[in-house]
Design an enzyme around this catalytic site. Structure first.
Site, PDB file in Angstrom:
ATOM      1  N   SER A   1       0.821  -1.209   0.000  1.00 30.93           N
ATOM      2  CA  SER A   1       0.000   0.000   0.000  1.00 30.93           C
ATOM      3  C   SER A   1       0.855   1.258   0.000  1.00 30.93           C
ATOM      4  O   SER A   1       0.329   2.359  -0.001  1.00 30.93           O
ATOM      5  CB  SER A   1      -0.904   0.005   1.241  1.00 30.93           C
ATOM      6  OG  SER A   1      -1.764  -1.111   1.235  1.00 30.93           O
TER       7      SER A   1
ATOM      8  N   TRP B   1       3.404  -9.800  -7.295  1.00 30.30           N
ATOM      9  CA  TRP B   1       1.973  -9.760  -7.631  1.00 30.30           C
ATOM     10  C   TRP B   1       1.742  -8.974  -8.920  1.00 30.30           C
ATOM     11  O   TRP B   1       0.885  -8.121  -8.997  1.00 30.30           O
ATOM     12  CB  TRP B   1       1.137  -9.155  -6.494  1.00 30.30           C
ATOM     13  CG  TRP B   1       1.182  -9.973  -5.254  1.00 30.30           C
ATOM     14  CD1 TRP B   1       1.587  -9.562  -4.029  1.00 30.30           C
ATOM     15  CD2 TRP B   1       0.837 -11.351  -5.132  1.00 30.30           C
ATOM     16  NE1 TRP B   1       1.526 -10.616  -3.148  1.00 30.30           N
ATOM     17  CE2 TRP B   1       1.064 -11.724  -3.798  1.00 30.30           C
ATOM     18  CE3 TRP B   1       0.378 -12.329  -6.021  1.00 30.30           C
ATOM     19  CZ2 TRP B   1       0.836 -13.010  -3.326  1.00 30.30           C
ATOM     20  CZ3 TRP B   1       0.155 -13.607  -5.555  1.00 30.30           C
ATOM     21  CH2 TRP B   1       0.385 -13.931  -4.215  1.00 30.30           C
TER      22      TRP B   1
ATOM     23  N   PHE C   1       0.496   6.552 -10.362  1.00 28.25           N
ATOM     24  CA  PHE C   1      -0.844   6.810  -9.835  1.00 28.25           C
ATOM     25  C   PHE C   1      -1.820   7.211 -10.938  1.00 28.25           C
ATOM     26  O   PHE C   1      -3.016   6.907 -10.869  1.00 28.25           O
ATOM     27  CB  PHE C   1      -0.807   7.878  -8.738  1.00 28.25           C
ATOM     28  CG  PHE C   1      -0.384   7.326  -7.400  1.00 28.25           C
ATOM     29  CD1 PHE C   1       0.128   6.026  -7.288  1.00 28.25           C
ATOM     30  CD2 PHE C   1      -0.477   8.077  -6.238  1.00 28.25           C
ATOM     31  CE1 PHE C   1       0.520   5.505  -6.056  1.00 28.25           C
ATOM     32  CE2 PHE C   1      -0.090   7.555  -5.011  1.00 28.25           C
ATOM     33  CZ  PHE C   1       0.409   6.273  -4.921  1.00 28.25           C
TER      34      PHE C   1
ATOM     35  N   LEU D   1      -2.846   3.938 -12.390  1.00 32.51           N
ATOM     36  CA  LEU D   1      -3.695   3.204 -11.466  1.00 32.51           C
ATOM     37  C   LEU D   1      -5.085   3.812 -11.423  1.00 32.51           C
ATOM     38  O   LEU D   1      -6.089   3.112 -11.317  1.00 32.51           O
ATOM     39  CB  LEU D   1      -3.072   3.218 -10.066  1.00 32.51           C
ATOM     40  CG  LEU D   1      -1.884   2.272  -9.909  1.00 32.51           C
ATOM     41  CD1 LEU D   1      -1.199   2.485  -8.573  1.00 32.51           C
ATOM     42  CD2 LEU D   1      -2.348   0.815 -10.041  1.00 32.51           C
TER      43      LEU D   1
ATOM     44  N   ARG E   1      -8.221   1.674 -11.962  1.00 34.29           N
ATOM     45  CA  ARG E   1      -9.230   1.581 -10.908  1.00 34.29           C
ATOM     46  C   ARG E   1     -10.615   1.932 -11.441  1.00 34.29           C
ATOM     47  O   ARG E   1     -11.608   1.388 -10.987  1.00 34.29           O
ATOM     48  CB  ARG E   1      -8.861   2.518  -9.757  1.00 34.29           C
ATOM     49  CG  ARG E   1      -7.748   1.983  -8.903  1.00 34.29           C
ATOM     50  CD  ARG E   1      -7.210   3.043  -7.954  1.00 34.29           C
ATOM     51  NE  ARG E   1      -6.057   2.519  -7.216  1.00 34.29           N
ATOM     52  CZ  ARG E   1      -5.123   3.268  -6.646  1.00 34.29           C
ATOM     53  NH1 ARG E   1      -5.187   4.597  -6.741  1.00 34.29           N
ATOM     54  NH2 ARG E   1      -4.133   2.700  -6.003  1.00 34.29           N
TER      55      ARG E   1
ATOM     56  N   GLY F   1     -25.413 -26.089  -0.150  1.00 34.38           N
ATOM     57  CA  GLY F   1     -24.264 -26.979  -0.288  1.00 34.38           C
ATOM     58  C   GLY F   1     -23.716 -27.012  -1.705  1.00 34.38           C
ATOM     59  O   GLY F   1     -22.520 -27.235  -1.908  1.00 34.38           O
TER      60      GLY F   1
ATOM     61  N   GLU G   1      -4.834  -2.828  -6.056  1.00 38.65           N
ATOM     62  CA  GLU G   1      -4.939  -1.439  -6.531  1.00 38.65           C
ATOM     63  C   GLU G   1      -5.626  -0.561  -5.479  1.00 38.65           C
ATOM     64  O   GLU G   1      -6.535   0.210  -5.779  1.00 38.65           O
ATOM     65  CB  GLU G   1      -5.676  -1.384  -7.867  1.00 38.65           C
ATOM     66  CG  GLU G   1      -4.974  -2.299  -8.871  1.00 38.65           C
ATOM     67  CD  GLU G   1      -5.103  -1.857 -10.303  1.00 38.65           C
ATOM     68  OE1 GLU G   1      -5.623  -0.762 -10.535  1.00 38.65           O
ATOM     69  OE2 GLU G   1      -4.622  -2.600 -11.175  1.00 38.65           O
TER      70      GLU G   1
END
Lengths: 427, 427, 427, 427
Positions: C174, C201, C278, C281, C285, C383, C406
Site C-alpha cells: 500500500s 503480484w 498513480f 492506477l 481503478r 451446499g 490497486e
C-alpha cells in the site's frame, strides 16, 4: 437489610399474585423440562446459585412492579424520582457486592443480575443505581479510610445519601488523563484543599449529596469526597443538563467547582493516578455489560409479543414472516451469548482473575449488540414504533448512550487492540 | 409566485450576505475547479439545470435561515408551526411539480431538491411538506375533477389550506388493501356519502383543513376530499398523537370519521382501488428518497465539523483517527450514490419511464443508508451525542421513522423481490 | 479495426442466433416498455450513447461466446490462454480509450463497459486486459515519447505484445513510495540504465513482452519500458506465482531485475514521482469500479436462476422465500447504484472534471459491495455452492482480490478521509 | 489406547521440545497470572477439567505436528490422506464420547475440543473426522443392535474402517424429509432389502468401507449399514465430486445405489423417521460449533502475526493501525463468546438438558461469526492474501461451507424463529 428483603421476597413467592407483572417476573421458572426457552436459550440460569436466582427474582419483581409503571412519564418529563434510590436502598440493591457497612456482600454476578433487572426497565434507572453502587460506594470501599467508610457507606447503601462521580470534563471525554480540574492547599482554610474545575455529563449530580471528584493535586490525579451541605455558597454548582435524547429517566448535570473547600480528610489516602477512577469504572462497566442484556431481553420480549399479536396480510401475524423471525433469532442469540460472557467474567472477577481488558471486551460487545438488535427489533413495530408506549424506542435511545459512555465502543476496541498486539493506537 | 421568489433569490445571490448561514447555503459553489468536494463528491450538481440549481439554492437558503433556528424548540415541544406551510407557499415550494393552479411546474428533480433542502433541517418539516405536496395536491392534480382542482389546488399551493392524507388504519399498516373505513350513500342527506372509520399516524391531521381520505365504497377503494369546516360536529375528530420519539417537529394524529357526510362531488371520479393512493405514495416516496439525502448530508457536515474541532489524546482532533475517517468516508460514499440514483429516477419519471419498483428501490436504499450512517456518525460525538443541541440525535430518530413509513424497508425488499423473481412472498 | 468488429457485430445482430448465449447477451433489449428490469433496475442504459450500447453489446457477446466456455477449466488449471489478448486486440478491446495508434478512441464509459463485459465472465480475464490497457498502454500514451508510442502502442493494441506493470514490491504494497528498486547509469553500457530490484503480484509478468517498471533514479521514481527480448540472460526473471486462491484465470508473477540494462530512450521522459504510476492506477481503478459490477450482475443472474429452479419444502422454489428475496433485492440495489456512479465518474473524467478521490470512492464502494453481495448470494446455492460449476464461488474468490488490489478498501477509505477532513491518517 | 496417547503426551509435556510447533501448542499455558490473553480472552480454559485440558493439548499437538505440514498440498491437490483416520484412531480421537467398544468415553466438551484442534488446521480434516465420529459411530452407538455395535464400533474407532453418512440427496438439501431413496424387500435375496437412490455431497463416500444410508421403507425413513465389500458389482458407486472450492482437504462424493442388497440385520432396528438422522446431525453440529472456533482462532493468530511483522508507511507495523486493531478486537471477541457458548451447551448436553434448538443456535452463530471474521481478517493480508501459503484464504473458503452444510444459516434461523414464536415459517 438485604436478607430481610430476600426473606420477604421468598414469602411473597409463596403466594404468587396472579397479575401480569408477576407472571412476567416468574415466567422463567415455568418449565422444569429441558425444552428450549427463548428467554434463556442456553440456560444461563443453570450457572447461577440459588441465592443469585432469588436475588434476580426479587430485583426483577421490584423493577416490574415499582419501576415499570413510572418510567414512561419519567422519560417524557425528563424527571428522576429521588425516591427510587431509597426504595432500592431498602431492598439492599445498592452497593450489593460490598461486604459490611450494611451492604449485602453478594457475588459480582448477583450484583450484575440486579443491574440487569433494573435495565430491563430502563437504562437510565440502571445508570443512576450504577453510579451510586460502583462509582461512589465502590471507590469509598476500595480506597476510603475507615472513617470515610463508616461515615458514608451505610448512608449510601440505604439511599439516604445520593452520590455522583465526577471524572469526565467538557474537553476530555475519552481521555481523562488530561483533566484540568485542580486541587491545591486552600489559601485560607487550614486542613482544606481548594478545588476548581468543571465536570460534565455527571449522572445524579444535580441531586447528589456526596460528590466523588477526581482532580489533580501537584499534577497527580487524586479522589475527593465533597459533601454538598458543607460547601459554601458559590463554590459548588450542579446545573442539570436537560433536553437529552436518551437516558431521560436519569438525571444528568455538571459539577462546577470554584475554589471549593474540601477537608483533607476527605481525600482518598493512597490511590494516585488513573488507577483510582479506572478501578471504579471497571466495576461500573461490568454492571453495564450485564445490564444491557436486560434491556435487550425486554426488547425481544416486546417485539415478540407485538409480532405475535399484530396481524397483516391475509390474517397472518407478523411472527409468521421469515424476515421477522430472523430478526428475533439474531437478537435471542446475542442475548444468550452476552449473558454467558458476563457471568463468566463475574466469576473470574470474584476469583481475582479478571482483567480490565475482559471488562472492556464484554462492555463493548454487549452494548454494541444490544444497541444493534434493539434497533432491528424496533423495525418490527413499523409505524407504531414512533409511539413511546411501545417502549422499544426508549430502549434504542438509551442503549446508544450505553454504547457511548464509560468508554465508547471504539475506545474499547483500541484497548483490546493494544492488549492483542502490544501496540497502542490511540494517537 | 415561484418566479418571484426565484427572482428575489437571484437578486440576493448577487449580493451575498456574509453570514454563516449564507456561507453554508452557498458553500457548494465555492470552487470552480475540479477538486474533490466532500459535500458533493461525484458532482451530482453537474447533472442539474441552472433552474434546478437556483431552486435548490433558494430552498436551502430559506431552510437554513428560517427553519433551522426554530427546529430545536419545536422538536422539544413536539410542536409544529402552522406558519411554515404559509411561508413555503409564498416561496412556491408546495406542489412544485404541478403545472398550473399557481404551482411552479418544475421538474421532479427540482421538487426533490426542495424536499432535500427541507430535510437537511428536519425530516418532520419535510414530512409535513410532502404530505401537502405529494399526498394532497398530488391526487387532486392527478385524479381530481376540474372543479376540485380549481377549488383546492391554489389554496393548497399558497399554504392557505393545510391538507392531510388518510390511508393507514390502526390495524392495517403495510396492508392498506384490507382497510375498514367505509363510504356509503348517506342515509339522510341526498347527494352525500357517509363515511365512517379510523385512520392513524396521519401527518398534519390535527391542523388539516382538507383531508384526503380513502374508503371502501361498495367494496372498492375510492378517494374523498373532506373539508373540515363542512363536517357537522361529532362526525370528524382528529386527535393528535403525542409523545412520539421521532418526527416531533411535525404533527401527527388520527382521523376518526363517524357517519361523516361528504358531498358526492368530493369523490375522485375515476380512480378505483389501490392505484389511487399508491400513485400518491409513489410520488411522496420519491421525495423521501431525495429528502433523506439532505438529512444525511447534514449529519455528515455536523460530524465532520465536530471531529475537526474536538481535541482528544495528545492534542489531536478526532478527525485524525482512522476509525473516525472511515465513518465519514462510508457516509459520504452512500450520500453521493443515493443522490445520483434519485436524480436518475427523477429524470426517468419526467420521461414517463419510471416504475413504482424503482421508487421502492431508491426509497428503501436511501432511507436505510441514511439511517445507518446517521447512527454511525452519531458515535463520533461520544457522550455529547446525548445533547439535542448537536442535532444529530434528532436526525437519527427522524430517519428511523422515514425508514419505516410509506413502506417499511422489508416491504420494499419484498416488492423488489417480486419484481426480480416474479413470485410474491408477502404471505 | 474496432469499427470492423463493430460493423460485424451490427451485422450479427441483424440475424440473431437463437442460442442461449445470444439470448443472454441480447436480453437487455427485450423490452421497450418502461417496466422494471432487474438486470438494469434504474435504466442506466438510458444514459449511454448508441455507440456505447453497441460496444457493450459486442463485448458482451464476445465474452459470453468466447470467454465463458473456457473459464472453468482455466481457473481449475490456473492457466491463462495467451490467445485471449490477441482476440481482444482483434476486436479493438485493448486500450480502447486511447486515440490513434490503432486504438478505438472511445469514451471512458465505453471503456468501462468493456471491462464490465469481461468481468461478467471473470475478474482475472478483466485484470489481464486492464493491465494491458490501463497500466501499459495508458502510461505510454500519457507519458511516452512519440517514438515510444509509435513503437509499442499498435503492437499492444493488437495483442501482439503483452505488457505488464511493475510497481508493487514484496515489502511495499500500500506504500509504493518506499520502493527499493533502483535505476542507475549502467556501469558498462553507455546510453543504458541498469535496473535492479524485485516486484511482486504482477499480473501478466510471466508472459509479458514489455514490462513497465517503476524504479528510483537519483531517489526519484521514474518509469521504464523493458523489452524482454532485449534483456541479457540472468538480468530479468519473471517467475509465476502459483497456487493463488483467486484470479486463477489470470497469470501473476514476480519481476526480478538484476542489473538489467535498459536503453535511456526507454524511460518516460518527463513524469517524475508517484504521479506516473498513480495516473495509470487511476485509470485501471476506474475499469475495476465498472468491471466488478459485471461480476456482481453475473452473480445475481446465476443466483436468481438457481433460486427459481431449485425446489425445496412443499414444492416451492427457493425464490419464494423472503430471506432469499431480500438477498436478491439488496444485491440488485447496489448493482444499480454502482453502475450509475461509475457512469457519472466516467463522464466527469472525459470532461476533465474527475479527481483521484472520485475514483477511490467508486473503486472502493463497488468492490466492497460486489464482494459483499457475491458472498450473500452464494448462500442461496446452499451446499451446491461448493461446486465450481455454479461459478459463483469463483466470483467470490475473485472479488476479494479486487477489493484488495490497486488500493485495499481501507486505504481508499483513508484517502477519502483525508479529502474530507484535510488530515491524513495513514500513520 | 487413548490413555496411552494421553500418557505419552503427559510425558512429552514434561520435556518441552523447543520447536515452533510445540511452543505454539503449549503457548496457552505460558502464563499463570491473570493477565489478558488474546488466545483465550475470557479464560474459557478455566471451565475445563484437567482431563479436558490434557486431551485438548494432546489433540492440538497431533494436529500441529502431523496435520498442519500436509494440509497445504492436500488442499491444492484436492486429496485426502486415508492414513489420517488411522492416526486419529490410534490416538483415540474417533468417536471419543462413546463409552465402550474401544472408545474413550470422554465428555461432550472434550469431544468438541478435539474437533476444535483439528479444525484449527483445516475444516476439511475436521469434517472427515466428524463424519466418522458423529454421523457413523454416533448412530450405531445410539440406534444399533448389540451385534452392530460389536462388529463396527471398534473397527471405526481404530480407523480400520472408514464410514460415511448418506442423507442429502441431489434435490433435497435442506429438506431431507422428501428423500427419494427407497428400500424394499429384495425381490430375489431372502433376508435382504434392496436399496435404490442417490445421495450427494457425502464426505468420505469415495473411500468409505461402511455407509450409513437413510432410505424410505414403506414410506418411513430408516437407517441402513451398507458394507462396501459386500455389495455386488454395479449396485454401489461412490464417484468423487471434484473441483470443490472449499473443504478440498476432505474427500466428497456421491452414493449411487442400484438395487443394492442389504441384510435385514443391517437396519437400525427401532429408530424411524427423521429422528434418526437428526440425532446424529445434532451431535455433528455440536462438533462444528466448537470446531469452527478453532479455525477462527487460527485466522486470528495468523492475521495478528502478519500485522505485527508487515511494515508499511514510515516503518510502522500494520498492527499499529486503528482499522487493523478493530478487526482483531472484533474477531477475538466473537471467538471468546463462541467458545463459552459451546462449552455451556456441551455441559447441558452431558446433563441431558440440551435441545436441538440450542445446537442450531450455536452452530449457526459460531459458523456465521467465524466466517465473517475470517473474511475481515483476510483483508489484513492485502494482496498477499491471494497466496495459499498464508492459509487464511483456505479457512475462508472452508468456513463458507461450514456455514452452509448441516443446516444453512438461514434454516437454523427459521428453526430458532419457530422455537421463539411457535410458528413455522419454512414455506
Amino acid at each position: 437489610m438485604f436478607r430481610t428483603a430476600l426473606r420477604q421476597c421468598a414469602r411473597r413467592s409463596a403466594f404468587p399474585t396472579p397479575t401480569a407483572v408477576a407472571s412476567r417476573a416468574s415466567r422463567h421458572y415455568a418449565s422444569s423440562t429441558s425444552s428450549f426457552q427463548w428467554e434463556d436459550p442456553l440456560q444461563a440460569k443453570s450457572l447461577l446459585t440459588d441465592e443469585e436466582l432469588a436475588i434476580s427474582d426479587m430485583a426483577e419483581r421490584y423493577c416490574q412492579e415499582q419501576l415499570q409503571p413510572r418510567v414512561l412519564q419519567a422519560y417524557r418529563d425528563e424527571n428522576y424520582d429521588r425516591a427510587i434510590l431509597s426504595e432500592m436502598g431498602e431492598l439492599g440493591l445498592l452497593g450489593p457486592t460490598i461486604k459490611g457497612y450494611g451492604c449485602a456482600g453478594v457475588s459480582t454476578v448477583a450484583g450484575g443480575l440486579i443491574t440487569k433487572a433494573v435495565e430491563q426497565v430502563d437504562s437510565g434507572y440502571r445508570s443512576s443505581m450504577s453510579v451510586q453502587s460502583s462509582l461512589v460506594m465502590g471507590p469509598i470501599s476500595d480506597f476510603g479510610t475507615p472513617e470515610q467508610k463508616e461515615k458514608y457507606l451505610p448512608q449510601l447503601a440505604q439511599g439516604n445519601m445520593v452520590g455522583c462521580f465526577g471524572l469526565t470534563e467538557p474537553n476530555h471525554g475519552s481521555d481523562p488523563g488530561s483533566m484540568e480540574t485542580v486541587a491545591k492547599p486552600h489559601p485560607t482554610k487550614s486542613g482544606y484543599y481548594s478545588i476548581s474545575g468543571a465536570k460534565t455529563w455527571i449522572t445524579n449530580s444535580p441531586i447528589a449529596d456526596l460528590l466523588v471528584v477526581w482532580a489533580k493535586l501537584d499534577g497527580k490525579i487524586r479522589g475527593f469526597l465533597i459533601e454538598r451541605k458543607d460547601c459554601p455558597a458559590g463554590t459548588l454548582e450542579t446545573p442539570a443538563l436537560k433536553n437529552k435524547n436518551g437516558l431521560r429517566a436519569s438525571i444528568t448535570g455538571m459539577i462546577q467547582l470554584d475554589n471549593c473547600p474540601v477537608p483533607k480528610a476527605n481525600m482518598f489516602p493512597e490511590v494516585i493516578g488513573l488507577k483510582g477512577p479506572f478501578t471504579c469504572l471497571n466495576s461500573a462497566r461490568y454492571g453495564i455489560a450485564m445490564g444491557v442484556m436486560g434491556a435487550l431481553e425486554d426488547c425481544i420480549d416486546r417485539a415478540r409479543t407485538y409480532a405475535l399479536e399484530r396481524i397483516q396480510f391475509k390474517g397472518n401475524p407478523l411472527a409468521k414472516y421469515q424476515l421477522i423471525q430472523k430478526k428475533l433469532a439474531d437478537a435471542v442469540t446475542d442475548a444468550s451469548y452476552g449473558t454467558l460472557a458476563a457471568i463468566q467474567v463475574g466469576r473470574l472477577k470474584d476469583d481475582g482473575k479478571s482483567t480490565p481488558e475482559m471488562i472492556s471486551l464484554i462492555k463493548r460487545q454487549n452494548c454494541d449488540r444490544a444497541l444493534h438488535h434493539s434497533r432491528v427489533l424496533q423495525e418490527i413495530f413499523g409505524g407504531n414504533a414512533v409511539s413511546d408506549e411501545y417502549h422499544i424506542g426508549r430502549h434504542v435511545a438509551n442503549l446508544f448512550v450505553t454504547q457511548t459512555y464509560e468508554g465508547q465502543s471504539d475506545i474499547h476496541a483500541l484497548i483490546l487492540g493494544r492488549a492483542i498486539t502490544g501496540i497502542q493506537a490511540f494517537a
